[in-house]
Design a protein around this motif. Structure first.
Motif, PDB file in Angstrom:
ATOM      1  N   GLU A 178       0.820  -1.208   0.000  1.00 54.79           N
ATOM      2  CA  GLU A 178       0.000   0.000   0.000  1.00 54.79           C
ATOM      3  C   GLU A 178       0.855   1.259   0.000  1.00 54.79           C
ATOM      4  OE1 GLU A 178      -4.366  -0.061   1.794  1.00 54.79           O
ATOM      5  OE2 GLU A 178      -2.804  -0.442   3.285  1.00 54.79           O
ATOM      6  N   ASP A 179       1.879   1.244   0.856  1.00 54.22           N
ATOM      7  CA  ASP A 179       2.770   2.401   0.925  1.00 54.22           C
ATOM      8  C   ASP A 179       3.422   2.662  -0.423  1.00 54.22           C
ATOM      9  OD1 ASP A 179       2.145   2.533   3.522  1.00 54.22           O
ATOM     10  OD2 ASP A 179       4.068   1.734   4.280  1.00 54.22           O
ATOM     11  N   LEU A 180       3.872   1.553  -1.014  1.00 54.67           N
ATOM     12  CA  LEU A 180       4.565   1.696  -2.287  1.00 54.67           C
ATOM     13  C   LEU A 180       3.623   2.240  -3.353  1.00 54.67           C
ATOM     14  CD1 LEU A 180       6.620  -1.612  -2.231  1.00 54.67           C
ATOM     15  CD2 LEU A 180       7.550   0.710  -2.131  1.00 54.67           C
ATOM     16  N   GLN A 181       2.404   1.762  -3.307  1.00 56.75           N
ATOM     17  CA  GLN A 181       1.432   2.217  -4.291  1.00 56.75           C
ATOM     18  C   GLN A 181       1.257   3.730  -4.181  1.00 56.75           C
ATOM     19  OE1 GLN A 181      -2.623   0.716  -3.893  1.00 56.75           O
ATOM     20  NE2 GLN A 181      -2.736   0.637  -6.134  1.00 56.75           N
ATOM     21  N   GLU A 182       1.183   4.156  -2.944  1.00 59.24           N
ATOM     22  CA  GLU A 182       0.988   5.570  -2.696  1.00 59.24           C
ATOM     23  C   GLU A 182       2.195   6.378  -3.159  1.00 59.24           C
ATOM     24  OE1 GLU A 182      -0.052   7.706   1.420  1.00 59.24           O
ATOM     25  OE2 GLU A 182      -1.191   5.900   0.919  1.00 59.24           O
ATOM     26  N   LYS A 183       3.365   5.888  -2.773  1.00 66.21           N
ATOM     27  CA  LYS A 183       4.590   6.603  -3.073  1.00 66.21           C
ATOM     28  C   LYS A 183       4.917   6.628  -4.563  1.00 66.21           C
ATOM     29  CE  LYS A 183       7.318   5.281   0.470  1.00 66.21           C
ATOM     30  NZ  LYS A 183       8.513   4.586   0.976  1.00 66.21           N
ATOM     31  N   LEU A 184       4.708   5.465  -5.198  1.00 66.57           N
ATOM     32  CA  LEU A 184       5.184   5.312  -6.570  1.00 66.57           C
ATOM     33  C   LEU A 184       4.054   5.359  -7.589  1.00 66.57           C
ATOM     34  CD1 LEU A 184       7.625   2.366  -5.833  1.00 66.57           C
ATOM     35  CD2 LEU A 184       8.209   4.782  -6.011  1.00 66.57           C
ATOM     36  N   GLY A 185       2.836   5.511  -7.097  1.00 64.81           N
ATOM     37  CA  GLY A 185       1.695   5.593  -8.008  1.00 64.81           C
ATOM     38  C   GLY A 185       1.477   4.317  -8.780  1.00 64.81           C
ATOM     39  N   LEU A 186       1.634   3.179  -8.139  1.00 66.77           N
ATOM     40  CA  LEU A 186       1.522   1.895  -8.825  1.00 66.77           C
ATOM     41  C   LEU A 186       0.071   1.492  -9.024  1.00 66.77           C
ATOM     42  CD1 LEU A 186       4.217  -0.009  -6.776  1.00 66.77           C
ATOM     43  CD2 LEU A 186       4.457   0.881  -9.109  1.00 66.77           C
ATOM     44  N   THR A 187      -0.103   0.669 -10.012  1.00 70.27           N
ATOM     45  CA  THR A 187      -1.408   0.084 -10.264  1.00 70.27           C
ATOM     46  C   THR A 187      -1.287  -1.411  -9.993  1.00 70.27           C
ATOM     47  OG1 THR A 187      -1.729   1.703 -11.996  1.00 70.27           O
ATOM     48  CG2 THR A 187      -3.188  -0.227 -12.012  1.00 70.27           C
TER      49      THR A 187
END
Lengths: 567, 335, 348
Positions: free
Chosen positions: C203-212
């Motif tokens: 989740e953190d990474l998604q937020e930080k890196l804008g992942l899908t």
């Protein structure tokens, strides 16, 4: 006599092939292959034919035998006889004269001392000499002078040509073997593998059970021989491979002991690169009849001993019937082809010693059946097997594991079954069968079977020793740890008496007559031994190798000095 | 790793001693006599003398302890002497072959080179053929190539070397005349001509044995590749966008090689053991031919020494295989 | 999220993945395992689509086929403008950096003979021409991002715990800065205590890196936590595709309903009231699916039409897609009933 013969031979040979006898060492290398590799070059420490043949190219006796069984000189200047005074009138000594100026391959002179040493070497109680029989009855060997050797026997010796005669009894170099006498004999590896000799070649390299390389002996007594500058004996593989290397691929010039099936013989001969040669000695494939009872019901120590006669085979009619039922020609055709011929004799050759006995050659099934009927063996219960007094005519027939012998077993079983005999076959590993281990029930000496098949021969054209096997006293028994050569436990006082007479007789014609009589006593008269096939030794040589004269009385390399390259 | 190796080596000592005794008793109890190859014309009392001269009539335990002493003290001392010119083994009896009366270790020394060269080359050739076949067969499972590889392996497995060897002899030596059928152990490679001669004489035995070796190893390689091909990390590698070549050769192959390398290492003692049938057929006369010859002749010291050396080699290469496994596979640790 | 209508980053249209079956002596092609049989969905950039279903329903196959780890039988998978399903091999390899995967079994998915550094930097070898130092720097950076101590850089996978290994797997996936990551049951093989950490990391990474993300899982509660929208799969097809909160509040498809009834309810009061729907029978073989609706053999509310006609995935409520005859015109009588019941269930 020998000088003249040799000269005549040389002249004759010169006439035939002048190119061949050009000069020593001009024909390159002669390559031999043995299916069994050479283990040792000292025949006194090995009974193996391969070793004796190989060493015979290097080590020489005083005299040898030619293909007809006649004595020829090797190191001796002439063959001693009573006529020329070489043999004493009372037959107790023989005196050999060495050829002049003989040299060992290392250049030192050959003297009578070498022969004296050789006798000491082989008769040392701890030496384990394999050829001790050659010196049996020899009381003393002495050097009368550097070139005269006198062999004294402990009693009259009608056949004194044993010690120092033939490839089994060559002269060793005293200087080389002096430290190798007695218990040290087996430990002298270098000496045993690379003995210094007088023969046409000298050993240059030896790898155990593999290869012997030899170079011509510069000091060989005939300056024109050998024609080959070097020789090599490669061992290993099998008879088929050896034969192929000579007959099909031409890699080798000579292959000893290429006993292969008759159809392969024909196919390889067709390749046109070489030819098979066969030497008929005295080797006879035979059936031995057990005259004692091998029954497992008897207590150990009494089985197959004279205590209990054989319940079936004691009857000569049964033995004769078993022999009559066999077609020996078929056996030869199946097993040996050119390498064998049917025989009824234990002593099948030389011709002068062989009995005129061919009664068994033709198969006579009806006659055999009639004999069994006569003996009281009839098929009373109709099961195809003859019986008598409630006992079946059943035979255990053993031999070694060997394809030809198994073919023979199958064929003979068929014939005997037709005769109404129940046959059980057994094949034993040769190492066990001939191993002589007193603890094993499967040795040929113990003979815990009714009939057994193997081959045996006399190593001398004079069969005195060989015929001595069938004396009563030589029967194997627990008392002698089952050692003994009278495998059948044949015991006939008349035979023993006649054999004793043979040992006393000096006249050759008379000896031959006695030998024939003895031969007949164990074969056609008593049917104790049923000879099947007179086996030859089949060897092969390339068409480019000249001078080969196969010899069954001595080493096949007896005249290797005369071999040459056909150009 | 070091302690593991040392512990295993220490443990191997009692094991090997027991093995040596078992081999000795087995060989001794086996039927047969050193005199079985002596012709029947040699009479029994002479045979008895010969047996005594060999020391073969001594009780079995006397002979066993003598052998132990010779193997572990005299022979090493003798080797030491010949290297450093000392006289440790002076007057000591080396292990002598009953058949040839030559020191067993001299015979082994003479025979080891051709065994190692011929059988070793065959093993190497076998591996070099097997690995690509195994790899490509697995990569294209069920393809025509794979079917061909399976056929090849089946032939290699099921055709005995005496048959394939004879077949090769007839085709390549008799019909075509390309290669000799008898191996010349005395040939020394000194120039290109003799080198070529050596290659030619090695061709047939190497082909015969290489076929058999390749068959087994290619199957190991194939199945190991197949096992790894479906592993997740292979999928990972593909997902990473690695080229197919990298995926197969780096990821799949390197992991698949671990068990195959072990199998190959475990097979190495058999190189020293020689190949009895092939050696005999082509006259290579290496260790295998020596062993079978010694067995036939009931040459107990030779059989015993060879069998024991094989036992040592097998124990040693088992250890080497284990160590290799540990080196190749980081998951395995022995401490 | 509601105001702007972002374009989908990932569009899957009628994706089919059939595995051929060969039988008999000559390995004749006698049928297909229809692991994925016509699946369509979109994922908006920066969002997470949850993909749930029982084992064997084909959800992992969807993930793998989307990234061309399998060769899809049919369909389009458009990721960031390219149809991955039909890209030529070399173009596909170039495309790989944008789409990555985190695998279920962190142990098996890491090459046991490579160190962490090698595993993480291998894609950099292939897709960049950086120097060693640059790559190592990137490895450290990634390790920091996923919470791995830099000291571990030369260790082998077996030296790590399960959670750490999955972090390696994530770092490895992130190495090439992908835009889309398929998370194929990334937490299934982990201890419960570790699961939350990994999910939080994702989740953190998604937020930080804008992942899908496409988050594949059979753990419905975890998906609820992570995903904006959830697709429920059954036997190679999507049964229902709804916004997460709607689905969990009121599943429409009978299968989704049954599935959700099995989820642990944290609230003991609600848990006591819950009625678990026990499905009877086994999942049919994907090699031989039922003729009509895939679920008709086990559906508690099966109708005649279900056995003959395959229902299409239709939008029955805004943003909610269901493949069920209860909601089609043909089965409309049942639809109200279903609504009723659901409503009743909610009201109780």
């Amino acid at each position: 006599m020998s000088m003249r013969a040799a000269l005549l031979g040389a002249v004759a040979a010169l006439g035939i092939a002048p190119a061949a006898f050009a000069e020593r060492g001009t024909d390159g290398e002669v390559k031999l292959t043995f299916p069994q590799a050479v283990s040792i070059m000292n025949p006194y420490l090995s009974g193996g034919t391969k070793d004796i043949y190989a060493s015979s190219m290097v080590l020489e006796p005083l005299a040898g035998l030619d293909p007809d069984g006649n004595l020829i000189t090797k190191l001796a200047a002439e063959i001693p006889t009573r006529e020329n005074g070489g043999i004493s009138e009372d037959l107790t000594s023989i005196t050999w004269k060495l050829q002049p100026d003989l040299k060992w391959s290392d250049g030192t002179p050959v003297t009578a001392d070498d022969a004296v040493f050789t006798w000491e070497y082989c008769t040392h109680p701890e030496g384990g000499c394999a050829q001790a029989t050659k010196y049996e009855g020899v009381a003393k060997v002495e050097a009368v002078d550097p070139s005269t050797i006198k062999v004294t026997f402990s009693g009259p010796k009608p056949n004194p040509y044993t010690a120092f005669v033939g490839a089994l009894s060559p002269v060793l170099q005293k200087a080389q073997f002096a430290a190798c006498i007695g218990a040290a004999a087996p430990t002298c590896t270098d000496q045993n593998n690379m003995p210094i000799g007088t023969g046409p070649f000298k050993v240059t390299g030896f790898t155990v059970n593999d290869t012997v390389t030899m170079a011509m002996n510069e000091n060989y007594r005939d300056p024109a021989k050998p024609a080959f500058a070097s020789a090599v004996i490669k061992g290993g593989g099998d008879a088929e491979g050896s034969a192929r290397a000579v007959m099909e691929t031409g890699e080798f010039d000579y292959a000893w002991n290429t006993q292969i099936p008759p159809d392969s013989q024909a196919a390889m001969t067709a390749a046109g690169k070489g030819q098979f040669v066969v030497a008929f000695g005295t080797l006879v494939e035979r059936l031995e009849m057990n005259l004692t009872d091998p029954s497992a019901d008897l207590p150990e120590g009494e089985r197959s001993t004279a205590k209990h006669p054989h319940p079936i085979l004691s009857d000569i009619k049964v033995r004769t019937a078993l022999s009559k039922a066999i077609d020996r020609s078929i056996l030869v055709e199946v097993g040996y082809g050119a390498g064998g011929k049917p025989t009824c004799n234990v002593i099948p050759s030389p011709d002068a010693w062989a009995s005129d006995n061919s009664g068994c050659i033709a198969q006579d099934m009806e006659g055999a059946k009639a004999l069994l009927d006569e003996a009281g063996w009839t098929d009373s219960d109709g099961d195809g097997i003859r019986d008598k007094d409630g006992k079946k005519l059943s035979i255990l027939y053993q031999t070694t594991v060997n394809p030809i012998r198994q073919d023979f077993q199958a064929l003979i079983k068929d014939w005997w079954t037709e005769l109404g005999v129940e046959v059980e076959l057994k094949a034993i590993d040769p190492g066990v069968f001939f191993g002589g281990d007193a603890g094993s029930p499967d040795t040929f000496q113990k003979f815990y079977a009714d009939v057994e098949m193997y081959a045996n021969n006399s190593d001398n054209p004079d069969p005195e020793t060989y015929l001595g096997q069938y004396q009563c006293k030589n029967a194997p028994s627990p008392e002698n740890q089952w050692q003994g050569e009278n495998i059948n436990r044949f015991c006939d006082p008349a035979y023993d008496e006649l054999h004793a007479k043979l040992t006393q007789t000096t006249d050759v014609a008379e000896r031959q007559a006695i030998a024939k009589q003895l031969n007949d006593m164990v074969t056609k008269d008593s049917m104790t031994v049923i000879p099947l096939v007179h086996r030859g030794t089949l060897s092969a040589h390339s068409n480019t190798l000249g001078g080969v004269a196969i010899n069954s009385w001595d080493t096949e390399m007896w005249n290797v000095a005369d071999w040459f390259r056909v150009k | 790793m070091l302690t593991f190796t040392l512990r295993r080596l220490l443990l191997a000592i009692p094991t090997l001693l027991v093995i040596s005794l078992v081999i000795f008793l087995l060989v001794d109890l086996a039927p047969g006599s050193p005199m079985s190859e002596i012709p029947l014309t040699v009479p029994p009392d002479v045979r008895q003398k010969m047996i005594e001269a060999l020391g073969a009539d001594q009780p079995v335990f006397v002979r066993y302890f003598l052998w132990l002493r010779q193997f572990f003290w005299v022979e090493p001392a003798y080797a030491f002497d010949s290297w450093f010119g000392t006289t440790l083994a002076e007057g000591e009896q080396r292990i002598l072959s009953w058949q040839s009366r030559s020191p067993v270790f001299t015979i082994i020394g003479q025979r080891l080179p051709q065994t190692l060269i011929v059988i070793g080359t065959a093993y190497l050739v076998g591996i070099l053929i097997a690995l690509p076949i195994g790899i490509y067969s697995a990569y294209r499972q069920y393809s025509l190539f794979d079917q061909g590889g399976t056929l090849f392996a089946m032939i290699g497995f099921s055709v005995p070397t005496f048959f394939s060897g004879t077949l090769f002899i007839i085709i390549f030596a008799v019909w075509l005349g390309w290669f000799p059928t008898k191996y010349d152990t005395q040939l020394e490679v000194v120039d290109w001509a003799t080198f070529w001669e050596q290659i030619r004489q090695m061709a047939l035995p190497v082909m015969t044995l290489g076929l058999a070796n390749a068959a087994a190893i290619s199957r190991y390689m194939r199945s190991s590749m197949l096992d790894n091909m479906t592993m997740d990390y292979v999928r990972t590698a593909r997902a990473k966008g690695m080229s197919e070549r990298t995926v197969v050769l780096k990821h799949v192959l390197r992991n698949s090689l671990i068990p195959v390398v072990t199998v190959i290492a475990l097979g190495i003692p058999s190189i020293f053991g020689g190949a009895i049938i092939t050696e005999n057929l082509f006259g290579v006369n290496g260790i295998g031919a020596a062993l079978i010859g010694a067995i036939h002749a009931s040459d107990l010291p030779m059989v015993q020494t060879l069998a024991f050396i094989f036992a040592v080699l097998i124990v040693l290469f088992n250890l080497i295989a284990d160590i290799l496994y540990g080196l190749l596979d980081p998951r395995i640790r022995y401490d | 999220m509601l105001d702007a209508q972002p374009t989908p980053l990932v569009q899957v249209q009628d994706l089919k993945m059939h595995f051929p079956i060969y039988t008999g002596l000559f390995r004749k092609h006698t049928g297909d395992v229809k692991a994925v049989d016509g699946v369509s969905f979109d994922i908006l950039a920066g969002q997470t689509l949850g993909l749930v279903g029982e084992s064997g329903c084909g959800k992992s196959t969807v993930g793998r086929a989307m990234l061309r780890l399998y060769e899809p039988t049919a369909g389009r998978v458009v990721i960031d403008g390219d149809d991955v399903a039909t890209l030529a091999p070399e173009a596909l390899r170039k495309k790989r950096p944008t789409m990555q995967m985190v695998f279920q079994d962190p142990q098996a998915s890491l090459n046991p003979r490579m160190t962490l550094a090698e595993i993480v930097s291998e894609p950099l070898d292939e897709h960049t021409n950086w120097t060693r130092d640059q790559k190592l720097e990137r490895v450290y950076e990634l390790m920091d991002q996923v919470g791995l101590n830099r000291r571990f850089v030369n260790r082998f996978p077996h030296e790590f715990s399960g959670g750490q290994r999955q972090r390696i797997g994530i770092a490895r996936a992130l190495a090439l800065k992908p835009r889309f990551i398929v998370c194929d049951e990334p937490i299934a093989a982990l201890d419960v205590s570790i699961q939350a950490q990994v999910v939080n990391l994702l989740e953190d990474l998604q937020e930080k890196l804008g992942l899908t993300y496409l988050f594949i899982s059979h753990d419905l509660s975890m998906v609820r936590h992570l995903a904006q929208r959830v697709a429920v799969m059954y036997l190679g097809r999507i049964a229902e595709l709804s916004p997460s909160k709607d689905l969990y509040a009121r599943p429409l498809h009978p299968y989704a309903e049954a599935l959700l009834s099995a989820v642990n309810e944290p609230d003991p009061v609600l848990a006591a009231q819950r009625k678990r729907i026990i499905l009877k029978g086994d999942v049919p073989s994907p090699a031989n699916p039922p003729k009509g609706c895939n679920f008709c053999t086990r559906c508690p509310r099966v109708m005649d039409i279900c056995r003959t006609v395959k229902p299409d995935l239709l939008e029955v409520e805004p943003g909610r897609l269901v493949a069920c005859h209860l909601y089609t015109a043909a089965g409309s009588t049942g639809a109200s009933e279903a609504n009723e019941r659901n409503q009743q269930g909610e009201n109780q």
